[in-house]
Motif scaffolding. Structure first.
Motif, PDB file in Angstrom:
ATOM      1  N   HIS A  19      67.784  57.472  76.156  1.00 60.71           N
ATOM      2  CA  HIS A  19      67.049  57.182  74.922  1.00 60.71           C
ATOM      3  C   HIS A  19      67.759  57.614  73.644  1.00 60.71           C
ATOM      4  CE1 HIS A  19      63.560  56.541  77.584  1.00 60.71           C
ATOM      5  NE2 HIS A  19      63.925  57.657  78.176  1.00 60.71           N
ATOM      6  N   LYS A  22      69.307  55.055  71.062  1.00 57.64           N
ATOM      7  CA  LYS A  22      68.319  54.302  70.281  1.00 57.64           C
ATOM      8  C   LYS A  22      67.777  55.156  69.143  1.00 57.64           C
ATOM      9  CE  LYS A  22      65.024  50.697  71.509  1.00 57.64           C
ATOM     10  NZ  LYS A  22      64.194  50.147  72.615  1.00 57.64           N
ATOM     11  N   CYS A  23      67.570  56.434  69.416  1.00 58.08           N
ATOM     12  CA  CYS A  23      67.083  57.361  68.402  1.00 58.08           C
ATOM     13  C   CYS A  23      68.079  57.474  67.250  1.00 58.08           C
ATOM     14  CB  CYS A  23      66.825  58.733  69.026  1.00 58.08           C
ATOM     15  SG  CYS A  23      66.454  60.046  67.848  1.00 58.08           S
ATOM     16  N   LYS A  25      70.654  55.544  66.468  1.00 55.29           N
ATOM     17  CA  LYS A  25      70.911  54.273  65.777  1.00 55.29           C
ATOM     18  C   LYS A  25      69.786  53.926  64.805  1.00 55.29           C
ATOM     19  CE  LYS A  25      73.847  52.335  69.417  1.00 55.29           C
ATOM     20  NZ  LYS A  25      73.987  51.304  70.493  1.00 55.29           N
ATOM     21  N   TYR A 108      62.091  56.795  68.450  1.00 51.70           N
ATOM     22  CA  TYR A 108      63.019  56.111  67.545  1.00 51.70           C
ATOM     23  C   TYR A 108      62.281  55.425  66.407  1.00 51.70           C
ATOM     24  CZ  TYR A 108      61.796  51.962  70.400  1.00 51.70           C
ATOM     25  OH  TYR A 108      61.133  50.966  71.082  1.00 51.70           O
ATOM     26  N   ASP A 141      59.775  51.251  78.827  1.00 51.47           N
ATOM     27  CA  ASP A 141      60.536  50.296  78.002  1.00 51.47           C
ATOM     28  C   ASP A 141      59.688  49.150  77.462  1.00 51.47           C
ATOM     29  OD1 ASP A 141      62.938  51.726  78.400  1.00 51.47           O
ATOM     30  OD2 ASP A 141      63.218  50.750  80.336  1.00 51.47           O
TER      31      ASP A 141
END
Length: 312
Positions: A19, A22-23, A25, A108, A141
């Motif tokens: 994960h 994604k956080c 980014k 995120y 997800d």
């Protein structure tokens, strides 16, 4: 001379290799015209979490976004504390920004203008100390619907007494931006690490120094599939006792200004704990936990687990 960041983004993480990209980014795509520092505290992950972090840091070429990495050589978890609490405190002490934003490593952001909107709001409203937004919930997800969240379809404004009256923060941790007032008020993080939850006392302290505002927009996603609950290593009685101690701290910190509301909450908790101990009934335990799952930071899975393992 190095330019100090306007915003410090605090990310605490542990074994989030699935994960963390994604956080990070979600933070790097923020469209900003000010400096931010991204403080990442890794609590001695045993998976590939740190390598992913280092790779993304190396790829970053945005001069407005800098990183400060705090990789602990050993895990700071302590059975007396909420998992990740000491890591969080360590990161908070490093924050140099005028404002602080939070995002756990498995959550995120989904709005590239999140920081800009929130900084503008706090700059334009000096009587507010914290703002946040609505949030989505992700599990396996996939985004799922939550009836409680779906009912929150408007902007929310709270002061300290209103916050205590609802005793449910309408703002998730991953959505917030707040003023970095802690050095100015001489706040000690010593007591904070003992609290059974982190968001309630943190937001309450901030609400003493300004109002709380929630945007009627979705700006982040909370990953509900990650096991990070206080119930994993604590009994119901321990959680409730720690919650009572936390309320004592809030009462003292606010100089008894909200004594009536806080004592009412403590009385409610004590009466129900006594009732459960007297009846020793799994149904009543389930109803108590279900009613209080928000204030105790419990998921439905936690409620069911504790009910099934309640010792009669």
């Amino acid at each position: 001379m190095e330019e100090l960041p306007l915003v410090s983004v605090v990310v605490i993480t542990y074994n989030h290799e699935k994960h963390i990209a994604k956080c990070i980014k979600g933070i790097l795509v923020q469209e900003i015209d000010f400096q931010i520092e991204i403080i990442i505290g890794d609590d001695c992950s045993t998976d590939g979490n740190q390598k992913i972090i280092e790779s993304l840091v190396a790829e970053n070429n945005d001069p407005k976004k800098s990183f400060r990495l705090l990789f602990h050589p050993e895990n700071l978890s302590d059975p007396r504390f909420l998992p990740g609490k000491l890591n969080f405190v360590a990161c908070m002490k490093l924050a140099r920004g005028q404002f602080i934003a939070l995002c756990d490593g498995d959550d995120y952001w989904i709005d590239s203008n999140k920081l800009k909107k929130q900084v503008n709001f706090l700059n334009q409203h000096p009587n507010y100390s914290l703002c946040g937004s609505k949030w989505r919930i992700e599990k396996n997800d996939a985004i799922i619907n939550d009836e409680l969240l779906e009912k929150q379809s408007e902007e929310v404004e709270l002061d300290s007494s209103e916050f205590l009256s609802t005793y449910f923060s309408p703002i998730h941790t991953s959505t917030v931006l707040f003023r970095n007032i802690f050095s100015d008020i001489g706040f000690s993080w010593k007591e904070f690490k003992y609290f059974p939850v982190g968001d309630i006392p943190l937001f309450f302290i901030l609400s003493i120094y300004g109002r709380v505002y929630r945007f009627n927009e979705y700006m982040s996603v909370y990953n509900k599939g990650i096991e990070r609950s206080i119930t994993k290593s604590r009994s119901l009685s321990t959680i409730c006792n720690d919650l009572l101690s936390m309320l004592d701290f809030m009462n003292d910190y606010s100089e008894l200004k909200f004594k009536k509301l806080i004592l009412a909450e403590q009385r409610f908790i004590r009466e129900h704990v006594k009732y459960e101990e007297k009846k020793s009934n799994r149904l009543s335990v389930f109803l108590f936990l279900l009613r209080n799952r928000i204030r105790l930071s419990l998921t439905i899975r936690d409620v069911i687990y504790l009910t099934r393992h309640y010792r009669e």
